[in-house]
Design an enzyme around this catalytic site. Structure first.
Site, PDB file in Angstrom:
ATOM      1  N   ARG A  86      39.775  48.885  38.737  1.00 27.39           N
ATOM      2  CA  ARG A  86      41.058  49.510  39.045  1.00 27.39           C
ATOM      3  C   ARG A  86      41.599  50.301  37.857  1.00 27.39           C
ATOM      4  NH1 ARG A  86      43.046  46.326  43.362  1.00 27.39           N
ATOM      5  NH2 ARG A  86      42.469  44.387  42.344  1.00 27.39           N
ATOM      6  N   TYR A  87      41.371  49.810  36.656  1.00 27.03           N
ATOM      7  CA  TYR A  87      41.877  50.441  35.426  1.00 27.03           C
ATOM      8  C   TYR A  87      40.659  50.808  34.584  1.00 27.03           C
ATOM      9  CZ  TYR A  87      45.932  47.692  36.913  1.00 27.03           C
ATOM     10  OH  TYR A  87      46.942  47.128  37.641  1.00 27.03           O
ATOM     11  N   ARG A  90      39.038  47.929  32.117  1.00 24.52           N
ATOM     12  CA  ARG A  90      38.762  46.533  32.525  1.00 24.52           C
ATOM     13  C   ARG A  90      38.266  46.466  33.965  1.00 24.52           C
ATOM     14  NH1 ARG A  90      45.135  46.345  32.873  1.00 24.52           N
ATOM     15  NH2 ARG A  90      44.660  48.268  31.832  1.00 24.52           N
ATOM     16  N   CYS A  99      36.065  27.715  45.764  1.00 27.64           N
ATOM     17  CA  CYS A  99      37.189  27.220  44.938  1.00 27.64           C
ATOM     18  C   CYS A  99      37.257  25.699  45.030  1.00 27.64           C
ATOM     19  CB  CYS A  99      38.514  27.784  45.444  1.00 27.64           C
ATOM     20  SG  CYS A  99      38.576  29.569  45.448  1.00 27.64           S
ATOM     21  N   CYS A 103      44.037  27.451  48.689  1.00 28.20           N
ATOM     22  CA  CYS A 103      45.490  27.616  48.700  1.00 28.20           C
ATOM     23  C   CYS A 103      45.837  28.439  49.940  1.00 28.20           C
ATOM     24  CB  CYS A 103      45.951  28.344  47.442  1.00 28.20           C
ATOM     25  SG  CYS A 103      45.190  27.660  45.938  1.00 28.20           S
ATOM     26  N   CYS A 106      46.555  32.178  49.664  1.00 31.15           N
ATOM     27  CA  CYS A 106      45.648  32.935  48.783  1.00 31.15           C
ATOM     28  C   CYS A 106      45.557  34.413  49.162  1.00 31.15           C
ATOM     29  CB  CYS A 106      44.257  32.309  48.834  1.00 31.15           C
ATOM     30  SG  CYS A 106      43.035  33.242  47.899  1.00 31.15           S
ATOM     31  N   ARG A 108      43.145  36.243  48.596  1.00 30.35           N
ATOM     32  CA  ARG A 108      41.780  36.532  49.080  1.00 30.35           C
ATOM     33  C   ARG A 108      41.392  35.541  50.171  1.00 30.35           C
ATOM     34  NH1 ARG A 108      40.103  37.496  43.233  1.00 30.35           N
ATOM     35  NH2 ARG A 108      40.608  39.700  42.981  1.00 30.35           N
ATOM     36  N   ASP A 268      51.719  38.262  47.963  1.00 25.43           N
ATOM     37  CA  ASP A 268      51.123  39.445  48.604  1.00 25.43           C
ATOM     38  C   ASP A 268      51.274  39.383  50.123  1.00 25.43           C
ATOM     39  OD1 ASP A 268      50.090  40.641  46.197  1.00 25.43           O
ATOM     40  OD2 ASP A 268      48.653  38.987  46.125  1.00 25.43           O
ATOM     41  N   ASP A 305      51.635  43.373  43.142  1.00 31.91           N
ATOM     42  CA  ASP A 305      50.368  44.084  43.289  1.00 31.91           C
ATOM     43  C   ASP A 305      50.578  45.092  44.406  1.00 31.91           C
ATOM     44  OD1 ASP A 305      47.595  44.412  42.640  1.00 31.91           O
ATOM     45  OD2 ASP A 305      47.587  42.253  42.204  1.00 31.91           O
ATOM     46  N   LYS A 312      49.042  46.420  39.507  1.00 30.46           N
ATOM     47  CA  LYS A 312      50.278  45.641  39.357  1.00 30.46           C
ATOM     48  C   LYS A 312      51.357  46.458  38.662  1.00 30.46           C
ATOM     49  CE  LYS A 312      47.910  41.268  38.765  1.00 30.46           C
ATOM     50  NZ  LYS A 312      46.579  41.885  38.916  1.00 30.46           N
TER      51      LYS A 312
HETATM   52  S1  SF4 Z   1      44.437  31.169  45.009  1.00 26.25           S
HETATM   53 FE1  SF4 Z   1      42.655  31.674  46.261  1.00 26.25          FE
HETATM   54  S2  SF4 Z   1      41.056  32.175  44.756  1.00 26.25           S
HETATM   55 FE2  SF4 Z   1      42.645  30.990  43.667  1.00 26.25          FE
HETATM   56  S3  SF4 Z   1      42.013  28.826  43.811  1.00 26.25           S
HETATM   57 FE3  SF4 Z   1      43.432  29.218  45.509  1.00 26.25          FE
HETATM   58  S4  SF4 Z   1      42.069  29.735  47.222  1.00 26.25           S
HETATM   59 FE4  SF4 Z   1      40.861  29.987  45.359  1.00 26.25          FE
END
Ligand code: SF4
Length: 341
Positions: A86-87, A90, A99, A103, A106, A108, A268, A305, A312
């Protein structure tokens, strides 16, 4: 005890009741709740902030019109599988999508999970070649998934390959492991991930002071004692940390654990997560209140974001107002002062 990975396992623990809509919610994202996080849940509290982050909710089946399957536009900025660029200076490198916990908010959530595509050996080689061929890349951020879910030897080989790329000055790992599965932080892991030349940083994802258990703080101490600078990333989440007292305690707890609060992420536009979102105006109010309560060391930057892969941006609050002949400065306690422009 093992990580809980199904609705049935959560039912046995009394964390959910059978519900068809819950089954639908669970299908949209894998379940994982580690023993450490399970042990922190207050069963007497129906709105427990730890449970809320990991236990599926029927509210996940409600998809709002503005929600997106790729809310931060990773795909639009991915020139090679596993890389997000993106930049100029980096890149993100995503070697796996597994994971220790999943979460529910999340960003993603449609990519992570046990079935998520980890990079094959060839794909990882191509991603590393992309980095080697671009001298402008100074920082590589290992994310995923959670890079600390890799076997220490494999992660060590990946870090060694980046370390051998002379223009890479900083390798940053983003992880939830030290908090949610702290026993994975071992002397073997620390030895394996230590670069010989580049600097290694670790970004720790933590949303509530209660997540910083004794074991988590011991894991963070091992990382800090190994000379790895630690920064904290927090997602602002309704019902988890969207009040000033909770954020105050979290930021102090992070600094006490030698973790510098880095970003407070505005949530997000992830599909099925409107029950976690707060307004930007509310986020700004919270940041203003924190400014009046915490030292600079404990202040995160509140960021959004921008959807579409545009990166960001800090989103305030603003402390300067306009006036024809002077700047108006608003202090942390709400009073306005004139300052020569
Ligand atoms: S936020 Fe998403 S990528 Fe990060 S630990 Fe939780 S489930 Fe995994």
């Amino acid at each position: 005890m093992q990580t809980l990975r199904s609705l049935e396992a959560l039912e046995r623990e009394g964390l959910v009741a059978p519900d068809l809509r819950l089954a639908e919610a669970a299908q949209s994202m894998a379940i994982a709740l580690t023993p450490e996080m399970l042990g922190l849940i207050d069963r007497a509290d129906a709105g427990d902030p730890i449970a809320r982050q990991f236990v599926p909710s029927v509210l996940e089946t409600e998809i709002a019109a503005e929600e997106l399957s790729d809310p931060i536009g990773d795909e639009a900025r991915s020139p090679v599988k596993g890389i997000v660029h993106r930049y100029p200076d980096r890149v993100l490198l995503k070697p796996l999508h597994v994971c220790p916990v999943y979460c529910r908010f999340c960003f993603r959530r449609e990519k992570v999970g046990p079935g998520g595509e980890a990079l094959s050996a060839d794909e990882l080689d191509r991603a590393l070649a992309y980095i080697r061929e671009r001298r402008e890349i100074w920082e590589v951020i290992l994310t995923g998934g959670d890079p600390l879910m890799m076997a220490p030897r494999r992660l060590g080989e990946l870090i060694a390959a980046l370390d051998a790329t002379e223009h890479v000055g900083v390798i940053r790992i983003h992880s939830r492991v030290p908090i949610v599965d702290p026993s994975r932080i071992t002397a073997e892991l620390l030895e394996a991930i230590k670069p010989r030349r580049a600097t290694l940083w670790l970004g720790v994802h933590c949303n509530h002071a209660r997540e910083l258990s004794l074991a988590a703080r011991a894991a963070l101490a091992m990382l800090a004692d190994a000379g790895i600078p630690l920064i904290g990333q927090t997602v602002l989440l309704a019902g988890v940390n969207d009040d000033v007292e909770t954020l105050d305690q979290l930021m102090r707890a992070l600094v006490s654990a030698r973790v510098k609060p880095y970003y407070l992420h505005h949530p997000d536009l992830v599909r099925g997560t409107s029950h976690f979102r707060v307004s930007i105006r509310r986020g700004q109010e919270l940041m203003r209140a924190l400014r009046g309560r915490l030292s600079g060391l404990a202040q995160p930057t509140y960021v959004l974001d921008v959807p579409g892969g545009h990166g960001k941006v800090p989103i305030g609050p603003a402390y300067l107002g306009d006036d024809p002949d002077a700047l108006l400065v608003r202090d942390a306690f709400g009073q306005t002062h004139r300052y020569p422009g």
